[in-house]
Motif scaffolding. Structure first.
Motif, mmCIF file in Angstrom:
data_model
loop_
_atom_site.group_PDB
_atom_site.id
_atom_site.type_symbol
_atom_site.label_atom_id
_atom_site.label_comp_id
_atom_site.label_asym_id
_atom_site.label_seq_id
_atom_site.Cartn_x
_atom_site.Cartn_y
_atom_site.Cartn_z
ATOM 1 N N PRO A 49 12.320 3.673 6.982
ATOM 2 C CA PRO A 49 11.608 3.278 8.196
ATOM 3 C C PRO A 49 10.243 2.660 7.920
ATOM 4 C CG PRO A 49 12.557 5.472 8.445
ATOM 5 C CD PRO A 49 12.692 5.100 7.007
ATOM 6 N N GLN A 50 9.690 2.901 6.730
ATOM 7 C CA GLN A 50 8.378 2.364 6.389
ATOM 8 C C GLN A 50 8.444 1.089 5.551
ATOM 9 O OE1 GLN A 50 8.839 5.981 6.095
ATOM 10 N NE2 GLN A 50 8.117 5.841 8.216
ATOM 11 N N GLY A 51 9.640 0.568 5.315
ATOM 12 C CA GLY A 51 9.782 -0.654 4.536
ATOM 13 C C GLY A 51 10.875 -0.530 3.496
ATOM 14 N N VAL A 77 10.767 -6.092 4.212
ATOM 15 C CA VAL A 77 10.938 -5.979 2.762
ATOM 16 C C VAL A 77 9.545 -5.997 2.148
ATOM 17 C CG1 VAL A 77 11.923 -6.979 0.674
ATOM 18 C CG2 VAL A 77 13.183 -7.122 2.845
ATOM 19 N N ARG A 78 9.142 -4.885 1.561
ATOM 20 C CA ARG A 78 7.783 -4.768 1.025
ATOM 21 C C ARG A 78 7.675 -5.219 -0.430
ATOM 22 N NH1 ARG A 78 6.856 -4.479 5.821
ATOM 23 N NH2 ARG A 78 6.285 -2.577 6.943
ATOM 24 N N TRP A 79 8.708 -4.926 -1.215
ATOM 25 C CA TRP A 79 8.688 -5.264 -2.637
ATOM 26 C C TRP A 79 10.020 -5.898 -3.026
ATOM 27 C CZ3 TRP A 79 4.598 -5.100 -5.825
ATOM 28 C CH2 TRP A 79 3.508 -4.287 -5.481
ATOM 29 N N ILE A 80 9.949 -6.821 -3.973
ATOM 30 C CA ILE A 80 11.135 -7.362 -4.641
ATOM 31 C C ILE A 80 10.985 -7.059 -6.126
ATOM 32 C CG2 ILE A 80 12.552 -9.387 -5.121
ATOM 33 C CD1 ILE A 80 11.415 -10.693 -2.620
ATOM 34 N N ALA A 127 7.227 -10.444 0.877
ATOM 35 C CA ALA A 127 7.155 -9.267 0.004
ATOM 36 C C ALA A 127 6.359 -9.572 -1.255
ATOM 37 C CB ALA A 127 8.562 -8.807 -0.369
ATOM 38 N N ARG A 128 5.929 -8.516 -1.922
ATOM 39 C CA ARG A 128 5.286 -8.634 -3.223
ATOM 40 C C ARG A 128 6.357 -8.479 -4.305
ATOM 41 N NH1 ARG A 128 0.520 -4.638 -3.803
ATOM 42 N NH2 ARG A 128 -0.274 -6.214 -5.260
ATOM 43 N N GLY A 134 6.802 4.082 1.532
ATOM 44 C CA GLY A 134 7.103 5.188 2.425
ATOM 45 C C GLY A 134 7.733 6.320 1.645
ATOM 46 N N PRO A 135 8.923 6.802 2.058
ATOM 47 C CA PRO A 135 9.565 7.899 1.339
ATOM 48 C C PRO A 135 10.322 7.444 0.088
ATOM 49 C CG PRO A 135 10.907 7.272 3.213
ATOM 50 C CD PRO A 135 9.655 6.436 3.286
#
Length: 302
Positions: free
Chosen positions: A71-73, A102-105, A127-128, A175-176
């Motif tokens: 839920p956080q990304g 999408v926060r990271w790749i 994304a980063r 997130g988690p």
């Protein structure tokens, strides 16, 4: 034209619009195995499918891309070739997720078939990008250097800026989500594997392992026997892979771990020996490659 318009809407983060049929999530009657029957090309479109719990397959028929969600990304592992970037993006949206979340790749190794789409997907998602140093130097140039056994075969791919250089054993958090990076050089100098935990209902959990290719391949003119330090690192990687926390194995080429066949039977059950067996296959291939090189050296000159 309609497909392009819908894709533009998806990029804006609107998920209500329907997508092309090829990008709809598979149902119980249409598994990835059936959808990709007779097709395993790098860019052959495949529908998305849940692998287990919060982990989704969003790649093509021949090249994996895996989305780990929260839920956080989310974290996207691998991008396929440049020609497959649109399919991966479509599949993320078709599976019910926003590209902007999408926060990271991250990636497996720095070859065109897995890294070629990184630049495009980074632009699409915002994304980063994170990578180990050995892979980062190649990603930022788009050129595979001569220390890669397959360099003579590999074409350049779109260069992409790396936002964070990872340390071996470091944990990437969203997130988690907690994904651990493992340096497993061999197939390529920057070969990278990933582990995390995905849990379904009633605390039914899997030790997820996205393990890089373990096939010993060398282009003409590059001999493993001429690079003993590289071979030693390769063998150490195989030992490390065998010991990874691993009850559900995924690989950059889905066929290498029979992923579609396993998903066709439903959520894969725990398979604690999967990484050990995969590493053993890699050892056998490396020994075979070295034996072939030795045999070729013994042949008399024509």
């Amino acid at each position: 034209m309609r497909a392009k318009l819908l894709f533009a809407i998806a990029l804006a983060g609107l998920l209500a619009a329907p997508l092309p049929a090829v990008s709809r999530p598979v149902t119980a009657s249409q598994t990835l195995q059936r959808a990709c029957a007779g097709r395993d090309g790098w860019s052959d479109p495949a529908p998305p499918q849940r692998i287990f719990a919060n982990t989704w397959y969003v790649g093509t028929c021949g090249i994996s891309a895996v989305l780990v969600t929260s839920p956080q990304g989310h974290v996207l592992i691998d991008a396929g070739p440049a020609e497959a970037a649109d399919t991966v993006a479509h599949n993320i949206v078709a599976a019910g997720f926003r590209l902007a979340d999408v926060r990271w790749i991250v990636m497996s190794h720095e070859h065109i078939d897995h890294a070629g789409g990184l630049a495009a997907l980074k632009r699409m998602t915002g994304a980063r990008l994170a990578a180990l140093p050995a892979a980062a130097r190649v990603l930022e140039s788009g050129q595979v250097p001569a220390d890669d056994p397959q360099s003579a075969w590999l074409k350049p791919f779109p260069a992409v800026a790396v936002d964070q250089r990872l340390r071996d054993g470091e944990t990437l958090a969203v997130g988690p989500l907690r994904l651990t990076v493992h340096a497993t050089p061999g197939h390529a100098p920057g070969s990278t594997s990933w582990t995390w935990t995905s849990c379904g209902q009633r605390a039914d959990c899997r030790a997820m392992a996205y393990v890089d290719s373990v096939t010993a391949l060398a282009a003409p003119g590059w001999r493993f026997a001429d690079h003993p330090a590289y071979v030693a690192a390769f063998r150490a990687s195989l030992t490390r892979i065998a010991g990874l926390p691993c009850t559900l194995l995924m690989t950059p080429h889905p066929g290498s771990s029979d992923l579609f066949e396993r998903l066709a039977k439903g959520p894969p059950p725990p398979a604690p020996g999967a990484c050990r067996a995969y590493a053993a296959q890699g050892r056998a291939k490396l020994d075979e490659a070295l034996a072939k090189e030795a045999k070729a050296q013994q042949r008399p000159a024509p």
